[in-house]
Design a protein around this motif. Structure first.
Motif, mmCIF file in Angstrom:
data_model
loop_
_atom_site.group_PDB
_atom_site.id
_atom_site.type_symbol
_atom_site.label_atom_id
_atom_site.label_comp_id
_atom_site.label_asym_id
_atom_site.label_seq_id
_atom_site.Cartn_x
_atom_site.Cartn_y
_atom_site.Cartn_z
ATOM 1 N N TYR A 1 11.364 -6.718 -8.574
ATOM 2 C CA TYR A 1 9.948 -6.539 -8.244
ATOM 3 C C TYR A 1 9.830 -5.662 -7.015
ATOM 4 O O TYR A 1 10.638 -5.753 -6.097
ATOM 5 C CB TYR A 1 9.284 -7.880 -7.917
ATOM 6 C CG TYR A 1 8.920 -8.710 -9.110
ATOM 7 C CD1 TYR A 1 7.804 -8.409 -9.881
ATOM 8 C CD2 TYR A 1 9.679 -9.822 -9.455
ATOM 9 C CE1 TYR A 1 7.460 -9.194 -10.962
ATOM 10 C CE2 TYR A 1 9.336 -10.607 -10.536
ATOM 11 C CZ TYR A 1 8.223 -10.288 -11.290
ATOM 12 O OH TYR A 1 7.882 -11.063 -12.355
ATOM 13 N N LYS A 2 8.766 -4.871 -6.990
ATOM 14 C CA LYS A 2 8.490 -4.062 -5.805
ATOM 15 C C LYS A 2 7.644 -4.899 -4.852
ATOM 16 O O LYS A 2 6.562 -5.362 -5.197
ATOM 17 C CB LYS A 2 7.750 -2.779 -6.170
ATOM 18 C CG LYS A 2 7.600 -1.849 -4.990
ATOM 19 C CD LYS A 2 7.099 -0.498 -5.426
ATOM 20 C CE LYS A 2 7.219 0.483 -4.266
ATOM 21 N NZ LYS A 2 7.001 1.842 -4.719
ATOM 22 N N ILE A 3 8.156 -5.097 -3.657
ATOM 23 C CA ILE A 3 7.436 -5.850 -2.623
ATOM 24 C C ILE A 3 7.579 -5.092 -1.312
ATOM 25 O O ILE A 3 8.642 -5.059 -0.717
ATOM 26 C CB ILE A 3 7.917 -7.318 -2.530
ATOM 27 C CG1 ILE A 3 7.100 -8.116 -1.525
ATOM 28 C CG2 ILE A 3 9.367 -7.418 -2.247
ATOM 29 C CD1 ILE A 3 5.753 -8.471 -2.016
ATOM 30 N N THR A 4 6.514 -4.460 -0.916
ATOM 31 C CA THR A 4 6.523 -3.645 0.304
ATOM 32 C C THR A 4 5.762 -4.368 1.409
ATOM 33 O O THR A 4 5.081 -5.373 1.157
ATOM 34 C CB THR A 4 5.857 -2.285 0.024
ATOM 35 O OG1 THR A 4 4.511 -2.521 -0.399
ATOM 36 C CG2 THR A 4 6.618 -1.502 -1.049
ATOM 37 N N LEU A 5 5.848 -3.855 2.605
ATOM 38 C CA LEU A 5 5.120 -4.459 3.723
ATOM 39 C C LEU A 5 3.608 -4.457 3.486
ATOM 40 O O LEU A 5 2.950 -5.469 3.759
ATOM 41 C CB LEU A 5 5.482 -3.764 5.033
ATOM 42 C CG LEU A 5 6.953 -3.917 5.451
ATOM 43 C CD1 LEU A 5 7.225 -3.144 6.735
ATOM 44 C CD2 LEU A 5 7.343 -5.371 5.605
ATOM 45 N N PRO A 6 3.010 -3.374 2.963
ATOM 46 C CA PRO A 6 1.569 -3.439 2.670
ATOM 47 C C PRO A 6 1.220 -4.537 1.646
ATOM 48 O O PRO A 6 0.181 -5.189 1.772
ATOM 49 C CB PRO A 6 1.239 -2.044 2.123
ATOM 50 C CG PRO A 6 2.267 -1.149 2.743
ATOM 51 C CD PRO A 6 3.521 -1.993 2.810
ATOM 52 N N ILE A 7 2.084 -4.756 0.674
ATOM 53 C CA ILE A 7 1.838 -5.827 -0.302
ATOM 54 C C ILE A 7 1.890 -7.182 0.394
ATOM 55 O O ILE A 7 1.045 -8.050 0.160
ATOM 56 C CB ILE A 7 2.851 -5.751 -1.471
ATOM 57 C CG1 ILE A 7 2.582 -4.512 -2.331
ATOM 58 C CG2 ILE A 7 2.798 -7.020 -2.322
ATOM 59 C CD1 ILE A 7 3.669 -4.205 -3.351
ATOM 60 N N LEU A 8 2.869 -7.380 1.261
ATOM 61 C CA LEU A 8 2.964 -8.637 2.008
ATOM 62 C C LEU A 8 1.755 -8.831 2.926
ATOM 63 O O LEU A 8 1.189 -9.927 2.988
ATOM 64 C CB LEU A 8 4.252 -8.693 2.819
ATOM 65 C CG LEU A 8 5.527 -8.992 2.037
ATOM 66 C CD1 LEU A 8 6.746 -8.769 2.919
ATOM 67 C CD2 LEU A 8 5.506 -10.400 1.501
ATOM 68 N N ARG A 9 1.347 -7.770 3.625
ATOM 69 C CA ARG A 9 0.184 -7.871 4.522
ATOM 70 C C ARG A 9 -1.069 -8.254 3.739
ATOM 71 O O ARG A 9 -1.839 -9.116 4.164
ATOM 72 C CB ARG A 9 -0.055 -6.541 5.257
ATOM 73 C CG ARG A 9 0.811 -6.361 6.485
ATOM 74 C CD ARG A 9 0.343 -5.195 7.337
ATOM 75 N NE ARG A 9 0.436 -3.907 6.671
ATOM 76 C CZ ARG A 9 1.481 -3.081 6.748
ATOM 77 N NH1 ARG A 9 2.530 -3.406 7.471
ATOM 78 N NH2 ARG A 9 1.482 -1.939 6.119
ATOM 79 N N LYS A 10 -1.285 -7.623 2.584
ATOM 80 C CA LYS A 10 -2.460 -7.916 1.767
ATOM 81 C C LYS A 10 -2.414 -9.359 1.265
ATOM 82 O O LYS A 10 -3.429 -10.062 1.273
ATOM 83 C CB LYS A 10 -2.571 -6.953 0.589
ATOM 84 C CG LYS A 10 -3.820 -7.228 -0.254
ATOM 85 C CD LYS A 10 -3.871 -6.359 -1.487
ATOM 86 C CE LYS A 10 -5.085 -6.629 -2.335
ATOM 87 N NZ LYS A 10 -5.419 -8.022 -2.559
ATOM 88 N N SER A 11 -1.245 -9.810 0.860
ATOM 89 C CA SER A 11 -1.138 -11.178 0.345
ATOM 90 C C SER A 11 -1.433 -12.199 1.449
ATOM 91 O O SER A 11 -2.037 -13.242 1.191
ATOM 92 C CB SER A 11 0.232 -11.420 -0.282
ATOM 93 O OG SER A 11 1.248 -11.384 0.689
ATOM 94 N N ILE A 12 -1.055 -11.888 2.672
ATOM 95 C CA ILE A 12 -1.345 -12.781 3.803
ATOM 96 C C ILE A 12 -2.856 -12.841 4.045
ATOM 97 O O ILE A 12 -3.425 -13.926 4.185
ATOM 98 C CB ILE A 12 -0.585 -12.328 5.062
ATOM 99 C CG1 ILE A 12 0.911 -12.580 4.892
ATOM 100 C CG2 ILE A 12 -1.113 -13.048 6.304
ATOM 101 C CD1 ILE A 12 1.787 -11.870 5.916
ATOM 102 N N LYS A 13 -3.510 -11.687 4.050
ATOM 103 C CA LYS A 13 -4.969 -11.661 4.239
ATOM 104 C C LYS A 13 -5.676 -12.416 3.120
ATOM 105 O O LYS A 13 -6.613 -13.171 3.367
ATOM 106 C CB LYS A 13 -5.470 -10.218 4.306
ATOM 107 C CG LYS A 13 -5.145 -9.513 5.594
ATOM 108 C CD LYS A 13 -5.669 -8.092 5.580
ATOM 109 C CE LYS A 13 -5.241 -7.350 6.822
ATOM 110 N NZ LYS A 13 -5.601 -5.940 6.798
ATOM 111 N N ASP A 14 -5.231 -12.185 1.880
ATOM 112 C CA ASP A 14 -5.840 -12.877 0.735
ATOM 113 C C ASP A 14 -5.663 -14.386 0.847
ATOM 114 O O ASP A 14 -6.572 -15.154 0.529
ATOM 115 C CB ASP A 14 -5.234 -12.381 -0.584
ATOM 116 C CG ASP A 14 -5.655 -10.964 -0.935
ATOM 117 O OD1 ASP A 14 -6.616 -10.451 -0.322
ATOM 118 O OD2 ASP A 14 -5.018 -10.367 -1.828
#
Length: 185
Positions: free
Chosen positions: A157-170
């Motif tokens: 799976y592709k998991i980048t820092l922007p994806i992690l940041r967005k998931s934290i905000k969500d």
């Protein structure tokens, strides 16, 4: 006007990689370079998930007995997060369906789906093979046997820092949503 419902966690890009003769698919130099950045966001995600799970506990405790949470913890001390989500749904749904409030039922269904999605994502984060992170942000999740030739392929799976940041905000928004939903009952 129909608004398209936004998923709390967008589908992640997936790629498959064949196993060479030997499994040596990690780049220590790259991992050391990215470890600090990823570690901060993974840690933040897991801490915030813990807060979300606690919010579910408190919401259910209040539904069961707002004067004393002990009874709630006796019931749920051995439950997994998915079981608590199911219990939350089964505790609230009869009440709001009795009032025939369709908007509240839709809100509950949406809330439950988001809770399930974020829990699945949390489990992935906790169990991914982080040492297989590649330069494009793909991380090995599991191994499968190819139906074409019987050889092993790795799903990544592709998991980048922007994806992690967005998931934290969500997730932070979702924690508020659980609390607000409970107060709206």
């Amino acid at each position: 006007m129909n608004k398209k419902k936004k998923k709390i966690i967008s589908p992640l890009e997936i790629k498959y990689e064949k196993l060479d003769q030997y499994d040596s698919n990690w780049n220590e130099e790259l991992l050391l370079k990215k470890k600090t950045d990823y570690a901060f966001y993974i840690w933040t995600f897991l801490i915030d998930f813990s807060y979300l799970e606690h919010e579910i506990d408190i919401a259910l405790a209040e539904l069961i007995n707002e004067k004393n949470h002990n009874f709630w913890y006796v019931i749920t001390k051995d439950l997994e997060t998915f079981d608590k989500i199911s219990l939350f749904y089964n505790s609230v749904f009869p009440y709001i369906s009795f009032t025939e409030n369709k908007k509240k039922i839709e809100m509950l269904d949406s809330l439950i789906k988001k809770l399930q999605d974020i829990t699945i994502f949390r489990n992935k984060i906790a169990h991914w093979k982080w040492n297989t992170l590649d330069k494009d942000g793909y991380i090995r999740v599991d191994a499968k046997t190819s139906k074409e030739n019987g050889l092993i392929v790795f799903r990544k799976y592709k998991i980048t820092l922007p994806i992690l940041r967005k998931s934290i905000k969500d997730m932070q928004k979702l924690t508020e949503e659980v609390s607000n939903f409970l107060f709206s009952l």
